[in-house]
Structures are given as C-alpha cells and as structure tokens.
Design a protein around this motif. Structure first.
Motif: not given
Length: 206
Positions: A140-143, A149-153
């Motif tokens: 969900a976060t990745f979507y 993607t920096f925020i995701v990881y």
C-alpha cells in the motif's frame, strides 16, 4: 462461587449482545422524532464501521492462536529462537515483515506464543512490527508513493529501527519475566476434547 460469578457475567454479555443484534436488525429509529444530534449519529456510524471491520481480523487471530496452542509445542518455539536475546531481535523483525496481519489479529497470536514460552521482548517486537511492516502495508505504501520510493523504504527502515528499540527497551526493563503469569485462563482437559480439530475449536472459544 467464582464459577457462578463467571456464568453470570457470560449470561449478561450474551443478553446484551442479543439486545444489540435485535435493535440493529429490527428496530427502526426515527431520528427526526428523537432529535438525535448529527454528531452522535456520526460517532455511532464510525463505531459500527470499526467493529464490523475489525471482527474478521480478530477471528483470524483467535483461530491462529488456537492452532498454535494445539499444533506448536514449547520445545519447537525454544529451538527456533536464538539463545542470544539481542540477536533474537533480528529474526523477530523478519517474522513481523512476513506476517500479513493487522494489530487486531496479532494480539491473540502473540499472547499465545508468550504462554508457550516465547521471550517477552521478542513477542513485543512482533506485536508492534507486524501491523506496520507486513507485506500488505508495504504494498500500500509503495502504491501510494511509487513516484518517490525513498519515502517507502525510509518508512519501512524507521519502522524496523523503532521495533528494535522497543524490543531492547522491553528486554532492559523486564528481561524474560512472564508478564502473563497473573492472567487466569481456563484450560480444557486434553482428555475431554478429542481430536485436534475439537481442541482447536475449544481453544478458539476460550
């Protein structure tokens, strides 16, 4: 005396549940006649939506807990957990990232694992980690942030750090003390419950 008191509480709970179900399905309240504030109706709608959304996940956790009680031995859990309490935090975080469960379902699972002999700080790491590290949350976060993607990881990395710090804090303050030792849980006699399926249903009922 204790048994009678427990039966009375159970009976009251069942009656209240039946009353709630009857009102929910059969009582038509005219809000205009009662002049119920819109804010109160909004609270009621939010409350019901949270309950209805959480119940399936709670039942999932309950049956997972019952399966652990019936099919997983204390010796098996002890073999899986590293002897070093600090190194044991790492596989706990990994397990958290693999369990696709929310905060509702993970509570009965961790409670059962603690009663089976899992160290307290390991159980707490999985308890706080599974709802924020599981594959569904990651997807969900990745979507939501696929353009960055920096925020995701970063989010997942901060969650891992938080889990480790919480686990270290719990170990520092409580070591491996059994925090469930004062909780009374009615256990069924194994001789009376028959096969594994019946045992699972009995423990889920508990």
């Amino acid at each position: 005396m204790t048994t009678l008191s427990q039966l009375s509480k159970d009976l009251i709970g069942v009656l209240l549940l039946m009353l709630f179900g009857y009102c929910f399905f059969f009582v038509d309240i005219n809000t205009n006649d009662l002049a119920i504030p819109a804010s109160l109706l909004n609270v009621n709608s939010i409350f019901l939506s949270i309950v209805l959304e959480a119940i399936p996940f709670i039942l999932l956790g309950v049956f997972a807990s019952a399966l652990i009680q019936v099919f997983v031995s204390e010796e098996f859990i002890q073999r899986l957990i590293p002897k070093n309490p600090y190194i044991a935090l790492l596989p706990a975080v990994l397990v958290s990232a693999l369990l696709p469960v929310c905060e509702c379902a993970i509570i009965p699972v961790i409670r059962r694992l603690l009663k089976k002999g899992m160290p307290l700080h390991i159980g707490i790491v999985i308890l706080v980690g599974a709802p924020i590290l599981n594959p569904v949350v990651f997807a969900a976060t990745f979507y939501a942030f696929q353009s960055n993607t920096f925020i995701v990881y970063s989010r997942m990395g901060l969650a891992v750090v938080a889990c480790l710090l919480i686990g270290l804090s719990v170990y520092f303050f409580f070591k491996n003390s059994n925090q469930l030792r004062h909780v009374h849980v009615h256990e069924h006699e194994e001789a009376n419950v028959g096969n594994k399926l019946k045992q699972t249903l009995y423990h889920a009922g508990d």
